[in-house]
Enzyme design. Structure first.
Site, mmCIF file in Angstrom:
data_model
loop_
_atom_site.group_PDB
_atom_site.id
_atom_site.type_symbol
_atom_site.label_atom_id
_atom_site.label_comp_id
_atom_site.label_asym_id
_atom_site.label_seq_id
_atom_site.Cartn_x
_atom_site.Cartn_y
_atom_site.Cartn_z
ATOM 1 N N HIS A 37 -10.549 -61.895 19.597
ATOM 2 C CA HIS A 37 -10.403 -62.199 18.180
ATOM 3 C C HIS A 37 -11.805 -62.313 17.583
ATOM 4 C CE1 HIS A 37 -11.116 -66.056 20.122
ATOM 5 N NE2 HIS A 37 -11.745 -66.367 19.000
ATOM 6 N N HIS A 122 -18.782 -61.673 15.437
ATOM 7 C CA HIS A 122 -18.753 -60.950 16.710
ATOM 8 C C HIS A 122 -17.412 -61.164 17.397
ATOM 9 C CE1 HIS A 122 -19.677 -65.043 17.955
ATOM 10 N NE2 HIS A 122 -19.155 -64.716 19.120
#
Length: 183
Positions: A37, A122
């Site tokens: 995620h 990220h």
């Protein structure tokens, strides 16, 4: 107490592309696809009633859906010791604006959420333990052209993090999803 964070779920094809990067790095504990995620804001441990306040404030967020792509590989380190390997985000103003809205909504709850790190969008690929910088640089050089096609971000979610009963690792559950408006 419940451990929470706000993030963006990734489409399955993107997770598969990230999963294909696995291997070839000593000391890497690769993240399973189901845990991939993009974190917008880590919250941490809160009381159950605070989770209700968080959901209420996040529901007020109004933001248009947008497209986002992943691009490049990087790492986080403590000094010269790398500890996380990640896939970066193709620069996107909308993502930063959404993250700011999430942060402001969480401030409205009155919780004191530590802001230890500057937001660096990220997707974590692996935790590193005993991996050398040379090995990380080699991995990045071999994968520096990594890029996904842009995908639609049409919502975000409040996740909870739980330790498995057998003590072997953690898993994440989506507690609530928050749609973004489609234009």
């Amino acid at each position: 107490m419940i451990r929470l964070f706000v993030g963006i779920e990734l489409p399955q094809p993107v997770k598969e592309q990230l999963h294909a990067l696995r291997g070839g790095l000593i000391g890497a504990k690769w993240r399973p696809m189901e845990k991939m995620h993009l974190t917008l804001r880590f919250i941490g441990e809160v009381e159950e009633h605070s989770a209700d306040d968080i959901v209420r404030e996040l529901k007020y967020i109004r933001f248009p859906a947008f497209h986002l792509g992943l691009k490049g590989i990087g790492y986080f380190a403590h000094g010269t010791a790398p500890h996380h390997l990640w896939a970066g985000v193709d620069s996107d103003k909308a993502l930063s604006e959404l993250q700011e809205k999430v942060a402001r909504a969480l401030e409205q709850t009155g919780l004191h959420i530590a802001d230890r790190f500057k937001f660096t969008p990220h997707v974590t690929l692996a935790r590193l333990n005993g991996t050398t910088m040379d090995d990380v640089y080699t991995f990045i050089a071999q994968n520096n052209l990594f890029k996904t096609e842009p995908f639609l971000v049409d919502g975000f979610a409040l996740f909870s993090s739980h330790v498995r009963e057998n003590g072997e690792g953690k898993f994440h559950l989506v507690e609530e999803r928050f749609p973004l408006s489609l234009v």
